[in-house]
Design an enzyme around this catalytic site. Structure first.
Site, PDB file in Angstrom:
ATOM      1  CD  GLN A 210      -2.849   4.390  11.281  1.00  0.00           C
ATOM      2  OE1 GLN A 210      -3.436   4.243  11.286  1.00  0.00           O
ATOM      3  NE2 GLN A 210      -1.666   4.931  10.034  1.00  0.00           N
TER       4      GLN A 210
ATOM      5  CG  HIS B  16      -3.442  10.486   2.450  1.00  0.00           C
ATOM      6  ND1 HIS B  16      -5.125  10.589   3.395  1.00  0.00           N
ATOM      7  CD2 HIS B  16      -3.029   9.572   3.287  1.00  0.00           C
ATOM      8  CE1 HIS B  16      -4.761   9.745   4.519  1.00  0.00           C
ATOM      9  NE2 HIS B  16      -3.376   9.247   4.138  1.00  0.00           N
TER      10      HIS B  16
ATOM     11  NE  ARG C  39      -7.136   6.729  10.164  1.00  0.00           N
ATOM     12  CZ  ARG C  39      -6.976   6.452   8.863  1.00  0.00           C
ATOM     13  NH1 ARG C  39      -5.762   6.182   8.741  1.00  0.00           N
ATOM     14  NH2 ARG C  39      -7.479   6.865   7.437  1.00  0.00           N
TER      15      ARG C  39
ATOM     16  CD  GLU D 149      -5.957   5.329   4.814  1.00  0.00           C
ATOM     17  OE1 GLU D 149      -4.917   3.945   4.172  1.00  0.00           O
ATOM     18  OE2 GLU D 149      -5.203   5.826   6.002  1.00  0.00           O
TER      19      GLU D 149
ATOM     20  CE  LYS E  47      -2.930   2.267   7.681  1.00  0.00           C
ATOM     21  NZ  LYS E  47      -3.514   3.282   6.748  1.00  0.00           N
TER      22      LYS E  47
ATOM     23  CG  ASP F 187      -5.111   0.600   4.088  1.00  0.00           C
ATOM     24  OD1 ASP F 187      -5.591  -0.594   4.415  1.00  0.00           O
ATOM     25  OD2 ASP F 187      -4.514   1.625   4.117  1.00  0.00           O
TER      26      ASP F 187
ATOM     27  CD  GLU G  17      -5.008   3.115   0.228  1.00  0.00           C
ATOM     28  OE1 GLU G  17      -4.575   2.407  -0.331  1.00  0.00           O
ATOM     29  OE2 GLU G  17      -5.248   3.489   1.680  1.00  0.00           O
TER      30      GLU G  17
ATOM     31  CB  THR H  35      -7.514  -4.826   2.896  1.00  0.00           C
ATOM     32  OG1 THR H  35      -6.376  -4.652   3.778  1.00  0.00           O
ATOM     33  CG2 THR H  35      -7.837  -4.560   1.077  1.00  0.00           C
TER      34      THR H  35
ATOM     35  CD  GLU I  34      -6.966  12.533   3.935  1.00  0.00           C
ATOM     36  OE1 GLU I  34      -7.090  11.753   4.270  1.00  0.00           O
ATOM     37  OE2 GLU I  34      -6.578  13.840   2.998  1.00  0.00           O
TER      38      GLU I  34
ATOM     39  CG  ASP J 229      -2.183   1.076   0.797  1.00  0.00           C
ATOM     40  OD1 ASP J 229      -2.200   1.547   0.244  1.00  0.00           O
ATOM     41  OD2 ASP J 229      -2.772   1.422   2.200  1.00  0.00           O
TER      42      ASP J 229
HETATM   43 MN    MN Z   1      -4.013   3.464   3.053  1.00  0.00          MN
END
Ligand code: MN
Length: 439
Positions: free
Chosen positions: A249, A143, A246, A208, A262, A242, A210, A266, A383, A136
C-alpha cells in the site's frame, strides 16, 4: 426504526439452544446465510440461524402464509439476491412468520421444522450474496487520524474528511466467506533503505475490522438517493475483514488509492444480520465535537441524526499457530463500538449515489476500520503497533507487529441493550497461508 413482536425479549423458541443466555442467534435475531450440509451435494440454500441450528427456509415455505411463503420460496437459491429483489414488505413478512414458526406451540409445525434443521457445526458456508460491486469507506475519524498521523504527524486529518465520507471501489470477486484461508500476497514493495522496489511476499500484512452492509434495494442511474431514504436500501449487515498489505500500500498508493494492497482478499462472516433485527440497537449519529462543520444538507436528515447510529460491539482476536498448538485461547486485540463511527450508514449510501451512481441489489459496502478513541478499540495492527514500531505482546510469549503465516484473525460482533434480547453476528475468521513463490 420499527420495533415489533419479533423483538419481544420474552419470546422463546422451541429450539432450546436459542434460549441459552449469551446465544448469538436467539429468536429475536434470525440472520440469513447460504449453507449446505457438509455431507450433502448440490447447490447451497438460504438458511436462517436459530440457536445452534440452521433452518432451510424454502423447505418450510408451505408452512408460511402469503407474502412470507413467497419470500421463503425465493430462498431455494444459493444467495440472498432473489429474496432481496422482492422488497421490504416481503422481508418483513418472512421475518414475522419465521418468528411465529420458530416459537410455534403445535407439535405438527414443530416436527416439520425439526426435520429441516442442520446443526451449524455440520454446515459448510458460502458467500451469502451474489455481490456485484464492493465499496469500502473510511468512516472512523479515529482510524483516519491514527493512520494519517503515521504519514503526516503535524496534519493527520485532511481538510475533506469532515465533509466527504471517503471511500474507494474494491473488488467483489475476491470476497470470501469466513473459514477460507487467505494467502499472503506478493507485491512490489520498497522500504526507505531499498534503492529500488522488489517483488516479494508482503512483510506487513494486516487486518481491518469493519462492518459490512448489503444493498437490498436498487436505485436509478443518474438519480441521487435522498439521505432520508438511503437507510432503507440496506438489507443487512455482516462482519468484514479488509485484509491490507501495508508495505504494498505504501509504495503503490502514490498518489492514487488502494489497489493490490487490498484486492487480494476480503473476508465476510457467513451470517447477514438484517436491518430489522438491529432496530432495537439504533442510536444517535456520532456526536460531532464542537467546531466541526455540519454535514452538507444532502447528507443531513433529522431522523438519521437521531437514530442513524448502530451500537454494535466489534471485537478482533488473534490465534497464532503456536497458541493453537499450545491450546491457548484466541487473544483479544481490540473491542469498540460502531456507534463511534463519524458517518452513518445512510450518509455513506447517500454520498455514494450523490453524483448519480446507482445502487444494485447485492452491492456490498463496508464502513472502514471501526476504531474508537481509546487504544483498546483500535481495529488494525497498523494502529495497535504504532505503524509497526511497537510490538504487541501475546500470551505464550510471542509478539506481533503485523501478521505472520499461520495466524488466524477472528472477528466477533454483538448488540446488547437493556430491555432487549442480546443478538450476535457469529464470527468472521481466516488463517493466513504462506505466499506463493515469487518466481
Ligand atoms: Mn478498509
Amino acid at each position: 426504526m420499527i420495533i415489533d413482536q419479533t423483538h419481544d425479549p420474552a419470546l422463546k423458541s422451541f429450539i432450546a439452544t436459542a434460549n441459552v443466555p449469551g446465544c448469538a442467534f436467539p429468536i429475536q435475531n434470525l440472520p440469513y446465510c447460504a449453507f449446505r450440509r457438509r455431507s450433502a451435494t448440490g447447490a447451497p440454500r438460504i438458511g436462517v440461524a436459530i440457536g445452534d441450528d440452521l433452518l432451510d427456509i424454502a423447505a418450510v415455505a408451505d408452512l408460511l402464509n402469503g407474502a412470507a411463503g413467497h419470500a421463503a420460496a425465493a430462498c431455494a437459491a444459493p444467495h440472498l439476491n432473489d429474496l432481496m429483489r422482492l422488497g421490504p414488505a416481503y422481508w418483513a413478512a418472512l421475518r414475522s412468520e419465521l418468528s411465529q414458526l420458530l416459537s410455534a406451540t403445535d407439535a405438527e409445525r414443530r416436527s416439520r421444522v425439526e426435520t429441516d434443521l442442520t446443526p451449524i457445526a455440520a454446515a459448510e458456508f458460502f458467500v451469502p450474496v451474489q455481490i456485484g460491486n464492493f465499496t469500502d469507506f473510511f468512516a472512523s475519524i479515529f482510524h483516519a487520524t491514527n493512520t494519517g498521523r503515521l504519514f503526516r504527524p503535524d496534519n493527520p486529518l485532511l481538510l475533506n474528511y469532515k465533509y466527504v465520507p471517503v471511500a474507494y471501489h474494491g473488488r467483489a470477486s475476491s470476497v470470501q466467506v469466513s473459514g477460507a484461508p487467505v494467502r499472503r500476497p506478493l507485491g512490489q514493495t520498497k522500504r526507505a533503505e531499498d534503492p529500488a522496489p522488489v517483488y516479494r511476499p508482503a512483510r506487513s500484512l494486516d487486518y481491518e475490522l469493519e462492518l459490512g452492509f448489503y444493498i437490498g434495494r436498487p436505485s436509478t442511474l443518474g438519480v441521487p438517493v435522498p439521505i432520508a431514504e438511503a437507510g432503507a436500501h440496506v438489507f443487512g449487515y455482516c462482519l468484514l475483514n479488509d485484509w491490507s498489505a501495508r508495505d504494498i500500500q505504501a509504495w503503490e498508493a502514490q498518489p492514487l488509492g488502494p489497489f493490490l494492497a487490498k484486492n487480494f482478499a476480503t473476508t465476510v462472516s457467513p451470517f447477514v444480520v438484517t436491518a430489522a433485527a438491529l432496530a432495537p440497537f439504533r442510536t444517535a449519529a456520532f456526536a460531532r465535537p464542537a467546531g466541526d462543520p455540519a454535514p452538507l444538507p444532502h447528507l443531513l436528515a433529522p431522523q438519521d441524526q437521531a437514530e442513524g447510529g448502530l451500537d454494535i460491539i466489534l471485537e478482533a482476536y488473534i490465534l497464532t499457530a503456536k497458541m493453537r498448538d499450545e491450546g491457548i485461547s484466541p487473544f483479544r486485540l481490540s473491542r469498540g463500538s460502531f456507534a463511534q463511527v463519524y458517518w452513518t450508514v445512510a450518509q455513506m449510501v447517500a454520498h455514494h449515489t450523490s453524483n448519480g451512481c446507482n445502487l444494485e441489489i447485492g452491492d456490498l459496502m463496508a464502513s472502514g476500520t471501526v476504531s474508537g478513541p481509546e487504544p483498546e478499540s483500535w481495529a488494525s495492527l497498523l494502529e495497535l503497533s504504532r505503524g509497526g514500531r511497537e510490538p504487541i505482546a501475546l500470551p505464550g510469549g510471542e509478539t506481533r507487529r503485523f501478521l505472520e503465516d499461520g495466524d488466524e484473525v477472528i472477528f466477533r460482533g454483538y448488540c446488547e441493550r437493556a430491555g432487549f434480547a442480546r443478538i450476535g453476528f457469529g464470527e468472521c475468521r481466516a488463517v493466513v497461508e504462506p505466499a506463493m513463490k515469487a518466481g
